[in-house]
Design a protein around this motif. Structure first.
Motif, PDB file in Angstrom:
ATOM      1  N   LEU A  59     -20.473 -24.015  -1.731  1.00  0.00           N
ATOM      2  CA  LEU A  59     -21.012 -23.392  -0.513  1.00  0.00           C
ATOM      3  C   LEU A  59     -22.429 -22.908  -0.790  1.00  0.00           C
ATOM      4  O   LEU A  59     -22.653 -22.142  -1.733  1.00  0.00           O
ATOM      5  CB  LEU A  59     -20.122 -22.225  -0.076  1.00  0.00           C
ATOM      6  CG  LEU A  59     -18.619 -22.535   0.014  1.00  0.00           C
ATOM      7  CD1 LEU A  59     -17.837 -21.273   0.337  1.00  0.00           C
ATOM      8  CD2 LEU A  59     -18.359 -23.598   1.068  1.00  0.00           C
ATOM      9  N   THR A  60     -23.367 -23.335   0.031  1.00  0.00           N
ATOM     10  CA  THR A  60     -24.773 -22.978  -0.156  1.00  0.00           C
ATOM     11  C   THR A  60     -25.297 -22.242   1.069  1.00  0.00           C
ATOM     12  O   THR A  60     -24.670 -22.240   2.132  1.00  0.00           O
ATOM     13  CB  THR A  60     -25.626 -24.229  -0.408  1.00  0.00           C
ATOM     14  OG1 THR A  60     -25.558 -25.079   0.761  1.00  0.00           O
ATOM     15  CG2 THR A  60     -25.122 -25.002  -1.612  1.00  0.00           C
ATOM     16  N   GLY A  61     -26.443 -21.626   0.917  1.00  0.00           N
ATOM     17  CA  GLY A  61     -27.073 -20.906   2.018  1.00  0.00           C
ATOM     18  C   GLY A  61     -27.715 -19.612   1.568  1.00  0.00           C
ATOM     19  O   GLY A  61     -28.737 -19.193   2.118  1.00  0.00           O
ATOM     20  N   HIS A  62     -27.113 -18.966   0.586  1.00  0.00           N
ATOM     21  CA  HIS A  62     -27.730 -17.745   0.058  1.00  0.00           C
ATOM     22  C   HIS A  62     -29.002 -18.100  -0.705  1.00  0.00           C
ATOM     23  O   HIS A  62     -29.104 -19.158  -1.332  1.00  0.00           O
ATOM     24  CB  HIS A  62     -26.754 -17.016  -0.873  1.00  0.00           C
ATOM     25  CG  HIS A  62     -25.741 -16.183  -0.147  1.00  0.00           C
ATOM     26  ND1 HIS A  62     -26.065 -15.046   0.552  1.00  0.00           N
ATOM     27  CD2 HIS A  62     -24.395 -16.326  -0.013  1.00  0.00           C
ATOM     28  CE1 HIS A  62     -24.971 -14.508   1.075  1.00  0.00           C
ATOM     29  NE2 HIS A  62     -23.940 -15.278   0.760  1.00  0.00           N
ATOM     30  N   THR A  63     -29.952 -17.169  -0.676  1.00  0.00           N
ATOM     31  CA  THR A  63     -31.233 -17.385  -1.355  1.00  0.00           C
ATOM     32  C   THR A  63     -31.403 -16.472  -2.562  1.00  0.00           C
ATOM     33  O   THR A  63     -32.472 -16.457  -3.178  1.00  0.00           O
ATOM     34  CB  THR A  63     -32.388 -17.152  -0.374  1.00  0.00           C
ATOM     35  OG1 THR A  63     -32.289 -15.829   0.178  1.00  0.00           O
ATOM     36  CG2 THR A  63     -32.335 -18.175   0.766  1.00  0.00           C
ATOM     37  N   LEU A  77     -10.519 -18.049   4.821  1.00  0.00           N
ATOM     38  CA  LEU A  77     -11.901 -17.578   4.919  1.00  0.00           C
ATOM     39  C   LEU A  77     -12.334 -16.991   3.588  1.00  0.00           C
ATOM     40  O   LEU A  77     -11.530 -16.435   2.840  1.00  0.00           O
ATOM     41  CB  LEU A  77     -12.042 -16.511   6.012  1.00  0.00           C
ATOM     42  CG  LEU A  77     -11.613 -16.869   7.433  1.00  0.00           C
ATOM     43  CD1 LEU A  77     -11.815 -15.682   8.359  1.00  0.00           C
ATOM     44  CD2 LEU A  77     -12.393 -18.078   7.943  1.00  0.00           C
ATOM     45  N   ILE A  78     -13.617 -17.112   3.306  1.00  0.00           N
ATOM     46  CA  ILE A  78     -14.204 -16.481   2.132  1.00  0.00           C
ATOM     47  C   ILE A  78     -15.515 -15.831   2.543  1.00  0.00           C
ATOM     48  O   ILE A  78     -16.266 -16.376   3.363  1.00  0.00           O
ATOM     49  CB  ILE A  78     -14.431 -17.505   0.990  1.00  0.00           C
ATOM     50  CG1 ILE A  78     -14.941 -16.791  -0.258  1.00  0.00           C
ATOM     51  CG2 ILE A  78     -15.379 -18.614   1.412  1.00  0.00           C
ATOM     52  CD1 ILE A  78     -15.004 -17.668  -1.490  1.00  0.00           C
ATOM     53  N   VAL A  79     -15.769 -14.633   2.011  1.00  0.00           N
ATOM     54  CA  VAL A  79     -17.003 -13.917   2.303  1.00  0.00           C
ATOM     55  C   VAL A  79     -17.736 -13.686   0.987  1.00  0.00           C
ATOM     56  O   VAL A  79     -17.120 -13.418  -0.048  1.00  0.00           O
ATOM     57  CB  VAL A  79     -16.713 -12.573   3.025  1.00  0.00           C
ATOM     58  CG1 VAL A  79     -15.823 -11.677   2.178  1.00  0.00           C
ATOM     59  CG2 VAL A  79     -18.003 -11.861   3.390  1.00  0.00           C
ATOM     60  N   ALA A  80     -19.067 -13.823   1.028  1.00  0.00           N
ATOM     61  CA  ALA A  80     -19.904 -13.664  -0.160  1.00  0.00           C
ATOM     62  C   ALA A  80     -21.090 -12.788   0.184  1.00  0.00           C
ATOM     63  O   ALA A  80     -21.718 -12.945   1.240  1.00  0.00           O
ATOM     64  CB  ALA A  80     -20.372 -15.022  -0.678  1.00  0.00           C
ATOM     65  N   GLY A  81     -21.374 -11.826  -0.715  1.00  0.00           N
ATOM     66  CA  GLY A  81     -22.538 -10.962  -0.554  1.00  0.00           C
ATOM     67  C   GLY A  81     -23.525 -11.197  -1.673  1.00  0.00           C
ATOM     68  O   GLY A  81     -23.136 -11.461  -2.818  1.00  0.00           O
ATOM     69  N   SER A  82     -24.812 -11.085  -1.379  1.00  0.00           N
ATOM     70  CA  SER A  82     -25.847 -11.433  -2.342  1.00  0.00           C
ATOM     71  C   SER A  82     -26.688 -10.223  -2.719  1.00  0.00           C
ATOM     72  O   SER A  82     -26.540  -9.127  -2.167  1.00  0.00           O
ATOM     73  CB  SER A  82     -26.750 -12.531  -1.772  1.00  0.00           C
ATOM     74  OG  SER A  82     -27.517 -12.014  -0.687  1.00  0.00           O
ATOM     75  N   GLN A  83     -27.612 -10.442  -3.631  1.00  0.00           N
ATOM     76  CA  GLN A  83     -28.506  -9.375  -4.075  1.00  0.00           C
ATOM     77  C   GLN A  83     -29.460  -8.935  -2.974  1.00  0.00           C
ATOM     78  O   GLN A  83     -29.914  -7.789  -2.970  1.00  0.00           O
ATOM     79  CB  GLN A  83     -29.320  -9.850  -5.288  1.00  0.00           C
ATOM     80  CG  GLN A  83     -28.569  -9.803  -6.605  1.00  0.00           C
ATOM     81  CD  GLN A  83     -29.462 -10.131  -7.785  1.00  0.00           C
ATOM     82  OE1 GLN A  83     -30.661 -10.370  -7.630  1.00  0.00           O
ATOM     83  NE2 GLN A  83     -28.883 -10.171  -8.982  1.00  0.00           N
ATOM     84  N   SER A  84     -29.756  -9.802  -2.044  1.00  0.00           N
ATOM     85  CA  SER A  84     -30.686  -9.455  -0.965  1.00  0.00           C
ATOM     86  C   SER A  84     -30.042  -8.601   0.117  1.00  0.00           C
ATOM     87  O   SER A  84     -30.737  -8.097   0.998  1.00  0.00           O
ATOM     88  CB  SER A  84     -31.243 -10.737  -0.334  1.00  0.00           C
ATOM     89  OG  SER A  84     -30.198 -11.478   0.284  1.00  0.00           O
ATOM     90  N   GLY A  85     -28.700  -8.446   0.097  1.00  0.00           N
ATOM     91  CA  GLY A  85     -28.019  -7.665   1.114  1.00  0.00           C
ATOM     92  C   GLY A  85     -27.420  -8.497   2.229  1.00  0.00           C
ATOM     93  O   GLY A  85     -26.786  -7.946   3.140  1.00  0.00           O
ATOM     94  N   SER A  86     -27.572  -9.808   2.177  1.00  0.00           N
ATOM     95  CA  SER A  86     -27.011 -10.673   3.208  1.00  0.00           C
ATOM     96  C   SER A  86     -25.556 -11.018   2.890  1.00  0.00           C
ATOM     97  O   SER A  86     -25.155 -11.078   1.733  1.00  0.00           O
ATOM     98  CB  SER A  86     -27.831 -11.954   3.346  1.00  0.00           C
ATOM     99  OG  SER A  86     -27.743 -12.722   2.160  1.00  0.00           O
TER     100      SER A  86
END
Length: 667
Positions: A59-63, A77-86
């Motif tokens: 799964l891609t899309g986070h930067t 469903l799966i949820v992912a949080g990133s360092q940028s807060g998205s």
């Protein structure tokens, strides 16, 4: 017909290179125990089956690097949080991005799905907790109260509460319906890394960097118990599905805890390093850990792990009889009321910023278009997420347990399989008998091979009980090879070295604690601390010191030590029995005249309260001493007891002419 063999309690299942860069987070699907999601510094989320080597979906899309992951209950469903807060939510069955959620201003540290609704909770380094409605793509509520990063979020099983753990040393409980703080638990002294609700009762467990696991009563809002055995920060806990115990992932080991009272039921050595997540399925515990770009999965057979329905023990506890644990269940505290329909969202809907109120914009749409679900393995993907028959979904709802690998075969079993070679193969070991030319095959068994041990293990012995030197030496591969290679012999001998080091280190730590108490206080407090450790080996070491100086024995010390002496006399170790007998002999020598004089003294006028208290204490302790002395004399096959009238006095015989005075005052 194939013979059953002994299998391992814990083993390594699989190891994969999960990302092209370092792995930063991972999570297991709790329903099947088979679905694994990993997040990396390469900004990707990869989906795996724990026992398969190939990536199913990417799964891609986070930067920015992935900081937190969570899978919902039905693993769709799966949820992912990133360092940028998205935050991004993907539909695994449709293989597409479902929502992009923006609003946090710093790293996403924790995520959780509501058990019954389309609600996601997120905790961030910005100290805020937000609830998101995945269907409406908006933040429906924000909780403020923590002053540092929120490290873990968990919804209660009934979906009415949300528990949060943070670096500010607190655990907070939030009411989703009222939209407010219910209670704040502040007893931790370090950052709290994980919280977990009991599956049935109003009970919450939390693990902290202060190296403790605490249990909280959610009716009375107070500490139930605290376990301080951890040697490193607690990062991973999980209740057994039936709620009988708590599993704690420890550095290279799994610990099983009870909480009323607090105790360690079992310790299983698992070479998994720093475990990151746990899941239980088919009476097996699956644990996953990561190091750099590698992810490893491990399995523990829970049928061979001591839980609350068995006698508990710690790292070096002796097999002494203990009081059965208090039964867990509805008799202790309330049970969650699980609704038959999905839980309603919080009644109060508060938008705190323009970014949270805004409707889906073109920027959000562009983010979602850039997010992809790349199917790396179409065959596995179709099998898992798009089955022709829903009942056949894999990871299956009713999956089979992972097969356990066999234990290393003892050399005796290997020789028994080849009886024709047995007479020619003779190991040059001291005092070893020649093998029997007629050897019988080992009995088939599904449990580990055990040897019969004597009822009492002698204190002085030249070799370990139940062990044979040949078991620690490699088998001879052919008849011409009669000499052992040093490297092979050493590798076999060192197999149990780490286990023994853990045992000795723990015992040394306990003895240091007792010594520190003795240095700063007195012998009574040091004995109290030794008894509180609940380890007979420590009690034996301390009694051996006290026995060297009989003047240390006092009546208040006897009150503490006598129950421990009873356990020592019932031990299977001769050295424990000898120590208990020596202590009992010194107590009798020192206090028997005092007890008999008190019982034989003429009654006084009126009521002597202190005398009556001494008589009651003398009756109780005297009875115990006599019982122990009889047991001791029976073990030594000789009788060195006191005269019969003394024994009657110690038993507090009411019919004796020296019966104690009545509690009623004389007129």
């Amino acid at each position: 017909m194939a013979e059953a063999v002994a299998t391992k309690t814990a083993w390594k299942l699989h190891e994969i290179t999960a990302h092209s860069s370092n792995v930063s987070s991972l999570v297991l699907g709790k329903t099947s125990g088979r679905l694994l999601a990993t997040g990396g510094d390469d900004c990707r989320v990869n989906i795996w089956s724990v026992n398969k080597p190939n990536c199913i979906m990417s799964l891609t899309g986070h930067t920015s690097p992935i900081e937190s992951l969570q899978v919902n209950t039905n693993e769709k469903l799966i949820v992912a949080g990133s360092q940028s807060g998205s935050i991004r939510v993907w539909d695994l069955e449709a293989a597409k991005i479902l929502r992009s959620l923006l609003g946090h201003k710093a790293n996403i540290c924790s995520l959780d799905f509501h058990p019954y609704g389309s609600i996601v909770a997120s905790g961030s380094l910005d100290t805020n907790i937000k609830l998101w409605d995945v269907r409406k793509k908006s933040c429906v509520f924000r909780y403020k109260g923590h002053t540092e990063a929120v490290r873990c979020l968990r919804f209660s099983p009934d979906g009415k509460w949300l528990a949060s753990a943070a670096d500010d040393h607190t655990v907070k409980l939030w009411d989703l319906v009222a939209g407010k703080l219910v209670f704040e638990f502040t007893e931790h002294t370090g950052p709290v890394n994980v919280v977990e609700f009991h599956p049935n009762e109003y009970l919450l467990a939390s693990g902290s960097s202060d190296r403790t696991v605490r249990f909280w009563d959610l009716e009375k809002f107070q500490v139930v118990s605290c376990i301080e055995e951890e040697a490193t920060p607690v990062r991973c806990v999980l209740f057994n599905p039936d709620g009988c115990c708590l599993y704690s992932g420890f550095q290279d080991s799994l610990r099983v805890y009870g909480w009323e009272p607090e105790r360690c039921f079992d310790v299983v050595l698992v070479n998994w390093g720093k475990v990151a997540d746990l899941s239980v399925r088919n009476n097996q515990l699956i644990g996953v850990s990561f190091a750099q770009s590698t992810v490893s999965s491990f399995v523990v057979d829970l049928s061979r792990v001591t839980k609350s329905d068995s006698i508990p023990h710690g790292l070096i506890r002796d097999d002494e009889p203990l009081v059965p644990p208090t039964p867990m269940g509805s008799s202790l505290r309330r049970i969650y009321d699980r609704p038959s329909t999905s839980c309603s969202k919080p009644q109060r809907v508060k938008h705190n910023s323009e970014s949270e109120r805004r409707s889906p914009s073109s920027e959000d749409d562009r983010d979602e278009k850039e997010s992809k679900a790349e199917i790396q393995n179409p065959e596995d993907y179709n099998e898992i997420f798009q089955p022709k028959n829903a009942i056949c979904r894999t990871p299956p709802r009713n999956s089979e347990p992972f097969p356990a690998p066999p234990e290393d075969e003892p050399i005796a079993a290997k020789e028994a399989v080849k009886p024709s070679q047995a007479p020619d193969v003779q190991m040059l070991l001291p005092k070893q008998e020649l093998p029997d030319p007629v050897q019988r095959p080992p009995t088939a068994s599904s449990t580990p091979l055990t040897r019969a041990e004597p009822l009492v293990i002698p204190a002085a012995r030249n070799e370990p009980i139940g062990l044979k030197a040949s078991d620690f030496l490699p088998a001879v591969k052919n008849q011409s090879q009669t000499e052992l290679v040093d490297e092979e012999a050493i590798s076999q001998i060192r197999k149990g070295h780490e286990t023994m080091c853990v045992v000795l280190t723990s015992r040394h730590k306990n003895l240091d604690t007792v010594q520190a108490v003795w240095s700063s206080s007195d012998v009574k407090n040091s004995v109290d601390s030794a008894v509180a450790i609940n380890d007979l080996s420590v009690v034996v070491d301390l009694l051996n010191i006290v026995n060297q100086k009989p003047s240390l024995w006092k009546l208040d010390l006897c009150t503490i030590v006598l129950p421990q002496i009873e356990k020592l006399l019932q031990s299977k170790y001769e050295s424990y029995v000898q120590t208990g007998c020596t202590s009992l002999k010194l107590i009798l020598q020192r206090f028997l005249p005092l007890i008999t004089d008190i019982l034989a003294a003429p009654p006084s006028v009126g009521v002597d309260i202190t005398r009556e208290e001494r008589i009651c204490c003398g009756r109780a302790r005297g009875g115990e001493l006599v019982g122990r002395s009889h047991q001791w004399s029976g073990m030594c096959n000789r009788r060195k007891c006191t005269p019969e009238w003394v024994l009657r006095g110690l038993r507090g015989n009411a019919t004796s002419s020296h019966a104690p005075a009545s509690l009623h005052p004389r007129t």
